[in-house]
Design a protein around this motif. Structure first.
Motif: not given
Ligand code: NAD
Length: 251
Positions: A24, A28, A103, A105-106, A123, A198, A224
């Motif tokens: 994710a 962001t 991971q 879904i976007d 996912h 993460s 992180e």
């Molecule tokens: P997570 O939220 O567990 O981890 C995201 C990590 O990215 C965090 O450790 C955070 O510190 C880091 N991060 C955030 N913005 C950052 C940036 N600009 N630069 C560097 N690091 C940054 O996400 P995950 O591990 O992908 O797991 C969450 C699950 O939720 C995924 O498996 C997914 O299925 C779903 N999800 C998807 C989306 C999406 O499609 N965009 C968004 C939210 C959650």
């Protein structure tokens, strides 16, 4: 090469095969909040995690109604790919990319121009719905039109079953073929590059162990610490939109 961005860029430059795992954090900057980061949806509201568990979704109609309310206005629908997505398109153009395991879904990797054949959606995708009873898939837009017209929990138009986004909730198995393809890409690579994740969600995060055990170098780029920093060859802490373009600039 030494540590840091230069060392990681050198690993990529010398690699013939690179497999990428994204989370994710690559989206962001596009306005889609992550779950576990400092500004994450669950960090701010731990109760929101329940919306992502299959059991609650199946058992509680109010969870489904809340999920549909959120899907209708989700930031995904207006999101544009960012610098990290673009950098991974450049990595593909360099001829090294084995697979882009995500991971997310976007569908922002595809929107940025990554080849759909190389994107492995561990996912699933929010751009389709899937019936939990008969498995029928349809474009998400069809269900969202019914929600806009007043249905608060639209059932499957074919069998009347419960409709959900075609994504993997907690308690739901990943697609076996998708997972197998991801694991194959992890063991058939010179470098495993994990970006904006993460690495706390399994089995997805397990591809890092598989790659390391198969002898690949592991590069982690995240804001992180992660549980896999110990097995990584290089850990780069910072914003993915700033670091990834520098990593691929010389390829
Ligand atoms: P997570 O939220 O567990 O981890 C995201 C990590 O990215 C965090 O450790 C955070 O510190 C880091 N991060 C955030 N913005 C950052 C940036 N600009 N630069 C560097 N690091 C940054 O996400 P995950 O591990 O992908 O797991 C969450 C699950 O939720 C995924 O498996 C997914 O299925 C779903 N999800 C998807 C989306 C999406 O499609 N965009 C968004 C939210 C959650």
């Amino acid at each position: 090469g030494g540590p840091g961005v230069a060392g990681a860029a050198d690993l990529l430059a010398r690699a013939e095969r690179v497999t990428v795992l994204t989370g994710a954090g690559v989206s962001t900057d596009s306005g889609i909040p992550d779950f576990r980061g400092p500004q994450g949806v669950w960090t701010r509201n731990p109760a929101a995690e329940r919306l992502s568990t299959l059991q609650a979704y199946v058992e509680d109609p109010e969870v489904r109604r809340e999920a549909w309310r959120q899907r209708a206005v989700h930031p995904i629908w207006g999101a544009r790919p960012g610098a990290a997505h673009a950098a991974l398109v450049d990595l593909e153009r360099s001829g090294r990319l084995v697979a882009l395991l995500t991971q997310n879904i976007d569908e922002l990797h595809q929107a940025a121009g990554s080849s759909p054949e190389l994107v492995v959606e561990l996912h699933g995708t929010m751009h389709h719905t899937q019936c939990l009873s008969c498995g029928a898939r349809a474009p998400m837009g069809e269900a969202l039109e019914r929600v806009a017209a007043g249905e608060d929990d639209p059932p499957c138009p074919h069998c009347g079953g419960i409709l959900k986004s075609a994504t993997i909730s907690f308690g739901q198995e990943l697609d076996a073929g998708v997972l197998m393809r991801a694991r194959q890409a992890a063991v058939d690579t010179d470098v495993l590059l994990a970006v904006g994740t993460s690495l706390g969600v399994h089995p997805a995060a397990g591809v890092v162990d598989l790659a390391a055990a198969a002898g690949a170098a592991v590069v982690i780029v995240n804001g992180e610490p992660t549980p896999y920093d110990d097995v990584a060859t290089v850990v780069l802490r910072g914003g993915v939109g700033e670091i990834l373009p520098r990593l691929v600039a010389g390829l």
